[in-house]
Structure formats: C-alpha cells, structure tokens
Design an enzyme around this catalytic site. Structure first.
Site, PDB file in Angstrom:
ATOM      1  N   LYS A  13       0.831  -1.206   0.000  1.00 33.70           N
ATOM      2  CA  LYS A  13       0.000   0.000   0.000  1.00 33.70           C
ATOM      3  C   LYS A  13       0.869   1.262   0.000  1.00 33.70           C
ATOM      4  O   LYS A  13       2.088   1.185   0.198  1.00 33.70           O
ATOM      5  CB  LYS A  13      -0.935  -0.033   1.211  1.00 33.70           C
ATOM      6  CG  LYS A  13      -1.934  -1.196   1.152  1.00 33.70           C
ATOM      7  CD  LYS A  13      -2.788  -1.226   2.402  1.00 33.70           C
ATOM      8  CE  LYS A  13      -3.780  -2.355   2.377  1.00 33.70           C
ATOM      9  NZ  LYS A  13      -4.598  -2.390   3.616  1.00 33.70           N
TER      10      LYS A  13
ATOM     11  N   TYR B 294     -12.152  -2.781  -3.939  1.00 34.80           N
ATOM     12  CA  TYR B 294     -12.716  -2.885  -2.595  1.00 34.80           C
ATOM     13  C   TYR B 294     -14.246  -2.914  -2.590  1.00 34.80           C
ATOM     14  O   TYR B 294     -14.858  -2.654  -1.558  1.00 34.80           O
ATOM     15  CB  TYR B 294     -12.215  -1.729  -1.724  1.00 34.80           C
ATOM     16  CG  TYR B 294     -10.783  -1.877  -1.298  1.00 34.80           C
ATOM     17  CD1 TYR B 294     -10.383  -2.920  -0.482  1.00 34.80           C
ATOM     18  CD2 TYR B 294      -9.814  -0.966  -1.706  1.00 34.80           C
ATOM     19  CE1 TYR B 294      -9.062  -3.061  -0.082  1.00 34.80           C
ATOM     20  CE2 TYR B 294      -8.491  -1.097  -1.314  1.00 34.80           C
ATOM     21  CZ  TYR B 294      -8.122  -2.148  -0.493  1.00 34.80           C
ATOM     22  OH  TYR B 294      -6.818  -2.280  -0.100  1.00 34.80           O
TER      23      TYR B 294
ATOM     24  N   PHE C 272     -15.854   2.629   6.708  1.00 34.32           N
ATOM     25  CA  PHE C 272     -14.480   3.036   6.413  1.00 34.32           C
ATOM     26  C   PHE C 272     -14.155   2.995   4.918  1.00 34.32           C
ATOM     27  O   PHE C 272     -13.025   3.301   4.526  1.00 34.32           O
ATOM     28  CB  PHE C 272     -13.482   2.157   7.184  1.00 34.32           C
ATOM     29  CG  PHE C 272     -13.610   0.682   6.916  1.00 34.32           C
ATOM     30  CD1 PHE C 272     -13.036   0.102   5.786  1.00 34.32           C
ATOM     31  CD2 PHE C 272     -14.319  -0.122   7.793  1.00 34.32           C
ATOM     32  CE1 PHE C 272     -13.148  -1.260   5.541  1.00 34.32           C
ATOM     33  CE2 PHE C 272     -14.439  -1.491   7.558  1.00 34.32           C
ATOM     34  CZ  PHE C 272     -13.853  -2.056   6.424  1.00 34.32           C
TER      35      PHE C 272
ATOM     36  N   ARG D 289      -0.961 -14.802   4.221  1.00 34.86           N
ATOM     37  CA  ARG D 289      -1.696 -14.082   5.268  1.00 34.86           C
ATOM     38  C   ARG D 289      -0.960 -14.156   6.612  1.00 34.86           C
ATOM     39  O   ARG D 289      -0.944 -13.198   7.379  1.00 34.86           O
ATOM     40  CB  ARG D 289      -3.113 -14.643   5.409  1.00 34.86           C
ATOM     41  CG  ARG D 289      -3.986 -14.478   4.177  1.00 34.86           C
ATOM     42  CD  ARG D 289      -4.452 -13.089   3.953  1.00 34.86           C
ATOM     43  NE  ARG D 289      -5.396 -12.680   4.974  1.00 34.86           N
ATOM     44  CZ  ARG D 289      -6.017 -11.525   4.977  1.00 34.86           C
ATOM     45  NH1 ARG D 289      -5.799 -10.643   4.020  1.00 34.86           N
ATOM     46  NH2 ARG D 289      -6.858 -11.207   5.930  1.00 34.86           N
TER      47      ARG D 289
ATOM     48  N   THR E 197      -5.003  -7.867  10.365  1.00 39.24           N
ATOM     49  CA  THR E 197      -5.375  -6.555   9.806  1.00 39.24           C
ATOM     50  C   THR E 197      -5.058  -5.439  10.798  1.00 39.24           C
ATOM     51  O   THR E 197      -4.544  -4.390  10.427  1.00 39.24           O
ATOM     52  CB  THR E 197      -6.873  -6.535   9.441  1.00 39.24           C
ATOM     53  OG1 THR E 197      -7.116  -7.572   8.481  1.00 39.24           O
ATOM     54  CG2 THR E 197      -7.276  -5.203   8.857  1.00 39.24           C
TER      55      THR E 197
ATOM     56  N   ARG F  42       3.029  -6.708   9.289  1.00 39.05           N
ATOM     57  CA  ARG F  42       2.285  -5.686  10.048  1.00 39.05           C
ATOM     58  C   ARG F  42       2.755  -5.605  11.494  1.00 39.05           C
ATOM     59  O   ARG F  42       2.795  -4.521  12.074  1.00 39.05           O
ATOM     60  CB  ARG F  42       0.789  -5.964   9.973  1.00 39.05           C
ATOM     61  CG  ARG F  42       0.224  -5.699   8.589  1.00 39.05           C
ATOM     62  CD  ARG F  42      -1.236  -6.048   8.519  1.00 39.05           C
ATOM     63  NE  ARG F  42      -1.818  -5.715   7.232  1.00 39.05           N
ATOM     64  CZ  ARG F  42      -2.847  -6.351   6.705  1.00 39.05           C
ATOM     65  NH1 ARG F  42      -3.433  -7.349   7.362  1.00 39.05           N
ATOM     66  NH2 ARG F  42      -3.330  -5.992   5.531  1.00 39.05           N
TER      67      ARG F  42
ATOM     68  N   ASN G 161      -1.747   0.057   7.290  1.00 39.05           N
ATOM     69  CA  ASN G 161      -1.215  -1.257   7.655  1.00 39.05           C
ATOM     70  C   ASN G 161      -0.333  -1.894   6.582  1.00 39.05           C
ATOM     71  O   ASN G 161      -0.161  -3.107   6.539  1.00 39.05           O
ATOM     72  CB  ASN G 161      -2.321  -2.198   8.121  1.00 39.05           C
ATOM     73  CG  ASN G 161      -3.319  -2.533   7.043  1.00 39.05           C
ATOM     74  OD1 ASN G 161      -3.153  -2.196   5.868  1.00 39.05           O
ATOM     75  ND2 ASN G 161      -4.384  -3.213   7.430  1.00 39.05           N
TER      76      ASN G 161
ATOM     77  N   HIS H   6      -1.681  -5.441   1.550  1.00 36.89           N
ATOM     78  CA  HIS H   6      -2.926  -6.195   1.330  1.00 36.89           C
ATOM     79  C   HIS H   6      -2.550  -7.561   0.790  1.00 36.89           C
ATOM     80  O   HIS H   6      -1.634  -7.678  -0.028  1.00 36.89           O
ATOM     81  CB  HIS H   6      -3.813  -5.476   0.308  1.00 36.89           C
ATOM     82  CG  HIS H   6      -4.909  -6.355  -0.239  1.00 36.89           C
ATOM     83  ND1 HIS H   6      -6.110  -6.494   0.389  1.00 36.89           N
ATOM     84  CD2 HIS H   6      -4.955  -7.150  -1.344  1.00 36.89           C
ATOM     85  CE1 HIS H   6      -6.866  -7.341  -0.307  1.00 36.89           C
ATOM     86  NE2 HIS H   6      -6.186  -7.747  -1.365  1.00 36.89           N
TER      87      HIS H   6
ATOM     88  N   GLU I  39      -8.794 -10.992  -7.779  1.00 39.88           N
ATOM     89  CA  GLU I  39      -7.904  -9.836  -7.697  1.00 39.88           C
ATOM     90  C   GLU I  39      -6.808  -9.891  -8.759  1.00 39.88           C
ATOM     91  O   GLU I  39      -6.478  -8.865  -9.365  1.00 39.88           O
ATOM     92  CB  GLU I  39      -7.302  -9.741  -6.287  1.00 39.88           C
ATOM     93  CG  GLU I  39      -8.339  -9.379  -5.242  1.00 39.88           C
ATOM     94  CD  GLU I  39      -7.843  -9.462  -3.817  1.00 39.88           C
ATOM     95  OE1 GLU I  39      -8.466  -8.817  -2.958  1.00 39.88           O
ATOM     96  OE2 GLU I  39      -6.847 -10.164  -3.537  1.00 39.88           O
TER      97      GLU I  39
END
Length: 148
Positions: free
Chosen positions: A9, A49, A57, A85, A91, A102, A112, A115, A126
């Site tokens: 990100k 998203y 949010f 993950r 998250t 993270r 964070n 993704h 995706e």
C-alpha cells in the site's frame, strides 16, 4: 501451484519497505510471477474494494489507496494464500505477532502497509482485475530445492 495477490500500500511504498516485503516472500520459498508499480485511479480502487462498499471506512480506504503509488504483485507457491496471510499478520497491527510484516512495520489499521488475498477465490478475482493480461510464465531453477 496456488497464486495470491499482494499489494504494498502507499504507506509501505513511501516508507521504503518494498524490498523488505519482497524478501520475506522470497525467503519463504514463494515465486514472484508478476509485479508493477502503479498509481491507482478512484474507480479502480472502488472496484477492488467493492465488497467493502457498505462499510463505514470504505471512503477512507479508497482515499488511502489512491493517495500514492502501490506495488501490485502475484506470488506463487504451495498454500501461498494462507501462508501469505500469516507472513502479513492481522489486519489490526496491534494484534499482529512480531515477525509478521504488520507486526514489525505497522501501527494503525488505516496504515497497515500491505494487502493480501484472503482466499484462493479472491486471489483469482484480484489477479484477474490487476493483471488482465496474465502473468509471466517462468519457473525458478530453485523450484526443485524448495518443493518435493
């Protein structure tokens, strides 16, 4: 072999974490199949998203993703979605274990760093969205040293 979508990100790009993140996936034994540095437009971010569009949010998330460049990647390997993950962490960075991306680099949920696809099905979706022309077809010479 399974594939997953990983996006560094804008905060991760701005903080110079691209190499560190790529290194963690490589060291685990996963293979980078495609990558691009891109500035995301609002309609594309909203499509990425869209499953979160009803969440309070959502607008802030879209603003965050379009605020700077991101690195979009496809990684391949055995159980890469679930293992990816785990490498990424929870998250909420305060719930992420030390040693995860993270857990080591993020403080706020809204910043964070990374993704990662949360399921094989979402990974396919995706990857198709971000890389409509597909991925590079290659295999590392290390493959037989990592996989039986």
């Amino acid at each position: 072999m399974e594939q997953t979508f990983i996006m560094i990100k804008p905060d991760g790009v701005q903080r110079g974490l691209i190499g560190e993140i790529i290194s963690r996936f490589e060291k685990k034994g996963f293979f980078l199949k495609e990558m691009k540095l891109i500035r995301v437009e609002r309609p594309f971010a909203e499509k990425h998203y869209e499953d979160l569009s009803a969440k309070p949010f959502f607008d802030g998330l879209v603003e965050y993703i379009i605020s700077g460049a991101v690195v979009a990647m496809v990684w391949e390997g055995k159980n890469v979605v679930a293992t990816g993950r785990k490498i990424i962490g929870a998250t909420n960075p305060s719930l992420s274990d030390p040693g995860t991306i993270r857990g080591d680099f993020a403080v706020e949920i809204g910043r964070n760093v990374i993704h990662g696809s949360d399921s094989v099905e979402n990974a396919r979706k995706e990857i198709a969205l971000w890389f409509p022309d597909g991925t590079v077809n290659w295999q590392s010479s290390l493959h037989p040293w990592i996989y039986e």
